[in-house]
Each structure stands twice: as C-alpha cells, then as structure tokens.
Scaffold this motif. Structure first.
Motif, PDB file in Angstrom:
ATOM      1  N   ARG A   1       0.872  -1.179   0.000  1.00 36.97           N
ATOM      2  CA  ARG A   1       0.000   0.000   0.000  1.00 36.97           C
ATOM      3  C   ARG A   1       0.901   1.218   0.000  1.00 36.97           C
ATOM      4  O   ARG A   1       1.798   1.349   0.836  1.00 36.97           O
ATOM      5  N   CYS A   2       0.677   2.085  -0.970  1.00 37.54           N
ATOM      6  CA  CYS A   2       1.539   3.256  -1.125  1.00 37.54           C
ATOM      7  C   CYS A   2       1.330   4.233   0.033  1.00 37.54           C
ATOM      8  O   CYS A   2       0.199   4.584   0.366  1.00 37.54           O
ATOM      9  N   LEU A   3       2.439   4.664   0.632  1.00 37.44           N
ATOM     10  CA  LEU A   3       2.363   5.604   1.748  1.00 37.44           C
ATOM     11  C   LEU A   3       2.048   7.010   1.249  1.00 37.44           C
ATOM     12  O   LEU A   3       1.663   7.876   2.012  1.00 37.44           O
ATOM     13  N   ASN A   4       2.206   7.213  -0.059  1.00 40.23           N
ATOM     14  CA  ASN A   4       1.956   8.536  -0.636  1.00 40.23           C
ATOM     15  C   ASN A   4       0.541   8.646  -1.206  1.00 40.23           C
ATOM     16  O   ASN A   4      -0.235   9.502  -0.801  1.00 40.23           O
ATOM     17  N   CYS A   5       0.175   7.756  -2.129  1.00 35.79           N
ATOM     18  CA  CYS A   5      -1.132   7.895  -2.794  1.00 35.79           C
ATOM     19  C   CYS A   5      -2.155   6.877  -2.307  1.00 35.79           C
ATOM     20  O   CYS A   5      -3.331   6.961  -2.668  1.00 35.79           O
ATOM     21  N   GLY A   6      -1.728   5.913  -1.515  1.00 31.26           N
ATOM     22  CA  GLY A   6      -2.688   4.954  -0.959  1.00 31.26           C
ATOM     23  C   GLY A   6      -3.052   3.796  -1.879  1.00 31.26           C
ATOM     24  O   GLY A   6      -3.762   2.884  -1.464  1.00 31.26           O
TER      25      GLY A   6
ATOM     26  N   ASN B   1       8.507   0.032  -4.853  1.00 30.75           N
ATOM     27  CA  ASN B   1       7.851   1.343  -4.877  1.00 30.75           C
ATOM     28  C   ASN B   1       6.505   1.257  -5.585  1.00 30.75           C
ATOM     29  O   ASN B   1       6.243   0.349  -6.357  1.00 30.75           O
ATOM     30  N   CYS B   2       5.671   2.244  -5.310  1.00 25.69           N
ATOM     31  CA  CYS B   2       4.353   2.311  -5.930  1.00 25.69           C
ATOM     32  C   CYS B   2       4.515   2.462  -7.447  1.00 25.69           C
ATOM     33  O   CYS B   2       5.265   3.327  -7.904  1.00 25.69           O
ATOM     34  N   PRO B   3       3.832   1.637  -8.252  1.00 26.24           N
ATOM     35  CA  PRO B   3       3.984   1.740  -9.701  1.00 26.24           C
ATOM     36  C   PRO B   3       3.348   3.017 -10.271  1.00 26.24           C
ATOM     37  O   PRO B   3       3.640   3.413 -11.387  1.00 26.24           O
ATOM     38  N   HIS B   4       2.494   3.678  -9.484  1.00 30.99           N
ATOM     39  CA  HIS B   4       1.795   4.868  -9.987  1.00 30.99           C
ATOM     40  C   HIS B   4       2.576   6.145  -9.716  1.00 30.99           C
ATOM     41  O   HIS B   4       2.760   6.966 -10.606  1.00 30.99           O
ATOM     42  N   CYS B   5       3.045   6.298  -8.459  1.00 38.18           N
ATOM     43  CA  CYS B   5       3.692   7.578  -8.110  1.00 38.18           C
ATOM     44  C   CYS B   5       5.128   7.379  -7.621  1.00 38.18           C
ATOM     45  O   CYS B   5       5.783   8.345  -7.233  1.00 38.18           O
ATOM     46  N   ARG B   6       5.623   6.152  -7.632  1.00 33.58           N
ATOM     47  CA  ARG B   6       6.967   5.806  -7.176  1.00 33.58           C
ATOM     48  C   ARG B   6       7.170   6.025  -5.680  1.00 33.58           C
ATOM     49  O   ARG B   6       8.292   6.011  -5.173  1.00 33.58           O
TER      50      ARG B   6
HETATM   51 ZN   LIG Z   1       1.561   5.817  -4.968  1.00 33.01          ZN
END
Ligand SMILES: [Zn+2]
Length: 267
Positions: A129-134, A169-174
């Motif tokens: 789960r991305c800590l930035n964008c969720g 890392n998140c594939p959407h926002c890294r």
């Molecule tokens: Zn993200």
C-alpha cells in the motif's frame, strides 16, 4: 443424525454460503496462531513488532530482535501451503455454493487455494500500500520473501532506510509502500463488504476463530441476525455456541473435505 450429516444437508440446501475464517485454519498450514502459547507473541512483544510506531523504535533499539522476528516469519510463510480445508472451500465455490470467504488471516492462502472472492478484514501481507497515494499493488510472494531474507542475511546489521526499500515502490507515483496488513491499533479493512456478505448469506461456516478480535468477531452475529444458519468448525471450542446450529469439533482440514464429499452425495 450425526453433526456431519446435518451440516452437509444444511450446506446442500443453502443458496449462498459464506465462510468466516480465523487463525485456526492457517495454523493447520503451519502458520502459528500468534496469540497462543508457543506462538510468536511469546517471543516477541506485539507492542514492539506489530504496531507501526513500535516497529520503527524496535528497529533502531533492538535490531537483532527485529532481524530474528523477520527471519522466523519468512521461514513460516515460505513453508505454508493451502491445506485441505482451504481446498475444500474452493470446491464449494466451484459448486456455486460458497459465495464469499471473509478471512481474518493475512497469508493469502484462500486465494492460493483458488477462492476468487475473498474479503480480508486484516489485510494481506503480500500486497503493498503506497504511503503517498494509498494505491495498492499485489506482490509476488516468493520474491518478497526472498528480498526480506536477503536483506536480513547480513549479521552485521541493517539500515532503517534499507528496510523500507524491501517493498517495491508504488507503480503509480513511485512512493514508498508498506505491507497492506492491519497492525494493532489500525483500522480494519473491507468491513462494509464483509457485513454485506454476512447479511446476504443464508449459511455461514465459522472456521478456526476464537471470536475475540473485534470488530471482525461480530460478523457471524450479523449473519445470524439476518437469519443465516451457522455451522462452527473448531477443534478448540464452540466459541459461537449461542448462535451455531451445528458444532463440529475438528480442524477445518479434516472436517471440510468430509463435508464436501457428503454434500456431493446429496446433490
Ligand atoms: Zn503511490
């Protein structure tokens, strides 16, 4: 009529079965119930390793404890495979009887057994789960476990920053991501869906759960409230005795395959 026959007739006559599973079914796959004597919580304080704040502190203060916790955990998950109880649920799904599995387990074993509609109220260890964008991303279990093992292989220690780098890392926002599991003190997941599934089933199989971890433990009561019949399978105790029509005192891996065979004879 014995309990198995009675349970099989209830399942065969049902239109929508839901299963509610807990630590017991995972224990049969070799994942210790952390709360029981001899479980990981005997060795490790959950306040230290199962809350995000505690974990960060422990990483800095007691790196050797954290290393040991992770290495033991990796070994457990590497060896765990779906057991005959998980497989029997997949067969019930294939027979169009089982509609939903609601699980408190985070080990992905219901999905590995082939169940397609699994609600995970305590999350899934093999999802980021991305800590930035969720946003969430499914992770490859073998790869993730291998990365954890490699990271902790060096006995001389590790860097806190490196620990965060184990997760892709998140594939959407890294952004950095964390395992999508519900740690102590965090909010449960998918509860509206779980309660909806409890309300729409006409039979609930309650499997290997002692019913003490709320709010998830309330799910069978919600099903009962909406007139679902309850079958409890648990070798330890009839925890949901006040609402269960049938109680089978056996591990799910023994009871469920037997029930599936009886149900097949009835259909
Ligand atoms: Zn993200």
């Amino acid at each position: 009529m014995d309990e198995y026959q009675k349970a099989a007739e209830m399942i065969a006559g049902s239109k929508a079965v839901a299963a509610f599973s807990g630590a017991g079914i995972s224990a049969e796959s070799g994942i210790p119930t952390f709360r029981d004597p001899g479980g990981l919580w005997d060795q490790f304080d959950p306040d230290e390793v199962a809350t995000s704040g505690g974990l960060l502190k422990a990483v800095m203060r007691k790196p050797e404890l954290i290393r040991s916790f992770f290495l033991q955990t990796v070994e457990i998950f590497e060896q765990a495979q779906p057991n005959p109880g998980h497989v029997a649920l997949q067969v019930l799904e294939e027979m169009s009887l089982l509609k939903t599995v609601i699980t408190q387990n985070i080990d992905n074993l219901h999905q590995e057994a082939g169940c397609t509609r699994v609600l995970e109220v305590h999350g899934n260890l093999f999802r980021g789960r991305c800590l930035n964008c969720g946003r969430k991303q499914a992770l490859n279990k073998r790869e993730l476990l291998a990365r954890v093992k490699k990271f902790f292989a060096d006995e001389s220690g590790f860097e806190l920053g490196g620990l965060l780098g184990i997760m892709p890392n998140c594939p959407h926002c890294r952004g950095l991501s964390r395992p999508d599991v519900v740690m102590f003190g965090e909010a449960v997941q998918q509860m509206p869906e779980a309660f909806a599934a409890a309300e729409s089933c006409d039979l609930m199989l309650v499997l290997g759960t002692s019913g003490v971890v709320y709010p998830a433990a309330a799910i069978p009561y919600q099903a009962r409230e909406n007139r679902a019949q309850i079958i409890e399978i648990n070798p330890t105790d009839n925890y949901y005795g006040s609402i269960s029509e049938v109680y089978i005192s056996a591990p799910s891996g023994q009871a469920l395959p037997k029930l599936v065979d009886l149900v097949k004879d009835l259909l």
